[in-house]
Enzyme design. Structure first.
Site, short mmCIF file in Angstrom:
data_model
loop_
_atom_site.label_atom_id
_atom_site.label_comp_id
_atom_site.label_asym_id
_atom_site.label_seq_id
_atom_site.Cartn_x
_atom_site.Cartn_y
_atom_site.Cartn_z
N GLY B 43 0.78 -1.23 0.00
CA GLY B 43 0.00 0.00 0.00
C GLY B 43 0.81 1.27 0.00
N GLY B 45 2.56 2.39 -2.59
CA GLY B 45 2.52 3.04 -3.90
C GLY B 45 3.55 2.54 -4.88
N LEU B 48 2.00 2.08 -8.42
CA LEU B 48 1.73 3.40 -8.98
C LEU B 48 3.03 4.04 -9.47
CD1 LEU B 48 -0.38 5.58 -9.47
CD2 LEU B 48 0.20 6.51 -7.26
N GLU B 71 0.25 -9.28 -10.76
CA GLU B 71 -0.68 -9.15 -9.66
C GLU B 71 -2.06 -8.76 -10.17
OE1 GLU B 71 1.11 -8.10 -5.55
OE2 GLU B 71 0.48 -6.27 -6.52
N SER B 83 -8.48 6.91 -12.36
CA SER B 83 -8.73 7.85 -11.28
C SER B 83 -7.61 8.87 -11.17
CB SER B 83 -8.90 7.11 -9.96
OG SER B 83 -7.69 6.47 -9.61
N HIS B 222 23.57 10.59 -5.80
CA HIS B 222 22.13 10.75 -5.62
C HIS B 222 21.88 11.29 -4.22
CE1 HIS B 222 21.92 7.21 -2.97
NE2 HIS B 222 22.83 6.70 -3.79
N GLY B 284 -5.10 37.82 18.87
CA GLY B 284 -5.91 39.01 18.61
C GLY B 284 -5.14 40.29 18.42
N GLU B 311 -5.97 28.02 9.91
CA GLU B 311 -6.81 28.27 11.06
C GLU B 311 -8.23 28.63 10.64
OE1 GLU B 311 -4.95 29.91 15.03
OE2 GLU B 311 -5.47 31.50 13.64
#
Lengths: 91, 509
Positions: B43, B45, B48, B71, B83, B222, B284, B311
């Site tokens: 999971g 990625g 992807l 897979e 998507s 790298h 404030g 905020e």
């Protein structure tokens, strides 16, 4: 007399595995299925598109197309006892 | 794709991935014609990542790619990638990519001796040759170990496969699941050793962050850090955290703060363009108003401004600023001002940074506001917040963007730390304090520092009126500092004295 066997062996060229598989299946057929089998040997290099169609990964591949159920065996078929058992040729 | 890619000539050839940020870390991309292993927990990625490499290659670099999925079925991949805005069907039709699903169901096959994976080789070769592919992805090849039992054969065949891919000259990405104590379950790192990238998914304080690390890259320098990455509707973005090199170009151009009196305090001209400004103060004291005024001034100069609100919601800010005579909505409509409001706890700090980066890259603003940075502490530790801000400031300075942070000071020591953490990094630091005298609370503004310019050392009174923010001189009289009504009273008294003097003078003439 038993059922008529339709077998298809797919090999990759003349590799050691291919040669052994061809020799082994011929021997088994002659010994156990004399005159009641058809053996088709396909060289995958001649029909590369077949690899994807038949979802082939491991070779050599022996397919028992008849009698049903269809069974698939991979390897050079050197484990004779196992091959015979799967093909239904023992006991 | 216009991207800063620094590619020294003496290193090995590289294939750009097209994944935002990754090519910077790897100084150009993945090793061309070699294999790269992408490993990580489920999971995280991986798929992807590999897919994006292939698809970006096919779409942006005109390099056809082959996807061998061990897979997911092609239909599933199509749906998943749709998507993210990739049309796999179209790409397949146009010959830009080929997807082949390789699956071995253990129950279907009986192993009866020695075999090899020649079938896989043939399929791969066929796929590569049909479209002239230069990129290949093998998605979780380790799944073969579930389908076939003879590990010895598999290992030998995998070794042969990677060698074959190399000789074929294709750039390959191989995904693999992370094993216990090893990079991959089946020890693929033994065979694929040119480049190894580890993806990681960590949850700290209930917030999850994905990170990427280049473990190994043969023949190339790298980045060795862990880089957070984000998966969103545009795919993967990796954030390269450049070390503070401190060699950014500086501008001597000045930008107005939007408050004339404040500009005067800042050597009469305002802030330096591309500088970082911190506005701190207790609750404030008008920090947001000051920030909004700065944003407003930027938009009035027709310069884009990106406002990150942690905020308040944009609507709230727009409404509140309207009450002091600022029409931010007009700037939003004109496309000059963009708000991004998110809860600090929405995701981890790293993710905030990645998303801020991304939004800045797309909107290309001249001014960025972060209001307030103090809230980010709820999403991470103080030290982390600091490191994030260092990186953000670094990035903004490199881009020549002026940034204004607001920070809340509580009247105790706790949050002073935020100031201290950031104050050494920022170029200008303005603080607003409450001055309580005579039962009144007034706002005193002063400049703690402003690098590279002469600035006022006086405290001014910050007044917020219907017309916006303004500064009034604080009266220093015999009674001490006068603010609020005391100041007004003093001003009136002075005026009447002047008037009387004038009148008297007139009479005397």
């Amino acid at each position: 007399m038993g059922d008529n066997y339709v077998l298809r062996l797919i090999v990759a060229g003349a590799s050691p595995n291919s040669t052994r598989a061809i020799a082994n299946i011929k021997e088994i057929c002659e010994a156990h299925l004399k005159d009641r089998y058809t053996l088709e040997i396909i060289d995958i290099y001649q029909q590369t598109a077949l690899a994807k169609e038949q979802a082939i990964v491991a070779l050599p591949l022996l397919v028992k197309r008849a009698p049903l159920p269809e069974r698939k065996l991979i390897g050079d078929l050197s484990q004779t006892a196992k091959v015979l058992k799967i093909l239904g040729l023992t006991g | 794709m216009a991207r800063r890619i620094h590619q020294p000539t003496n290193t090995i050839a590289k294939t750009p991935t097209g994944i935002a940020g990754l090519d910077e870390i790897t100084e150009g991309g993945l090793p061309k014609g070699r294999s790269t292993l992408i490993c990580g927990t489920p999971g995280v990625g991986k798929t992807l990542f590999g897919l994006e490499f292939i698809l970006r290659g096919a779409m942006d670099f005109k390099e056809p790619g082959v996807i061998i999925s061990f897979e997911e079925r092609p239909e599933d991949l199509e749906t998943n990638m749709a998507s993210l805005g990739f049309d796999l069907k179209k790409l397949q039709k146009s010959g830009a990519i080929v997807i082949d699903h390789v699956h071995v169901e253990r129950s279907e096959y009986e192993e009866t001796g020695e075999y090899d994976l020649e079938g896989l080789f043939i399929r791969l070769n066929h796929a590569i040759d049909t479209i002239g592919a230069t990129r290949v992805m093998l998605d979780t090849i380790e799944n073969l170990f579930a389908g076939l039992t003879n590990e010895g054969i598999l290992r030998a065949e995998l070794r042969r496969l990677f060698g074959w891919l190399k000789s074929k000259g294709v750039t390959t990405v191989i995904t693999a699941e992370k094993g216990e104590g090893t990079l991959t379950r089946q020890g693929l790192e033994e065979y694929v050793s040119d480049c190894v990238i580890l993806l990681d998914h960590r949850v700290i304080n209930q917030l999850s962050t994905r990170r990427l690390r280049v473990i190994k890259y043969r023949g190339s320098i790298h980045g060795t850090n862990e880089y957070p990455f984000l998966i969103d509707e545009d795919g993967i973005s990796v954030l390269p955290i450049t070390s503070l090199q401190l060699n950014n170009e500086v501008s001597s151009q000045r930008v107005s703060s939007g408050v004339q009196a404040l500009d005067v305090m800042l050597g009469k001209k305002g802030f330096f363009r591309g500088s970082s400004i911190l506005v701190s103060g207790t609750a404030g004291t008008g920090k947001t108003s000051l920030a909004a005024t700065f944003a407003n001034a930027s938009c009035k100069r027709r310069e884009r401004c990106l406002y990150f609100a942690f905020e308040e919601s944009p609507q709230q800010i727009i409404r509140n600023m309207r009450s002091i005579g600022m029409d931010l909505q007009a700037h939003v409509d004109a496309g000059l001002l963009q708000f991004h409001a998110s809860r600090p706890t929405l995701y981890g700090l790293e993710m905030h940074l990645v998303s801020i980066h991304k939004k800045i890259k797309t909107f290309k603003p001249k001014t960025v506001i972060l209001d307030p940075i103090t809230n980010l502490i709820t999403a991470g530790l103080l030290s982390e917040v600091k490191s994030i801000l260092v990186r953000l400031i670094d990035f903004l300075q490199a881009e020549g963007i002026t940034v204004l942070f607001t920070a809340l000071n509580l009247n105790n020591m706790f949050n002073e730390q935020t100031d201290e953490g950031v104050s050494s990094l920022v170029d200008a630091w303005i603080t607003i304090r409450d001055i309580e005298i005579d039962g009144e609370r007034n706002r005193g503004l002063y400049i703690i520092k402003s690098r590279g310019m002469k600035h006022s050392n006086q405290i001014r009174e910050l007044v917020i009126t219907d017309e916006g923010v303004n500064l009034e001189d604080v009266y220093l009289g015999p009674d001490g500092i006068l603010t609020g009504s005391a100041r007004i009273a003093h001003q009136l008294a002075e005026q009447s004295i002047k008037r009387t003097n004038k009148a008297t003078n007139g009479k005397n003439k």
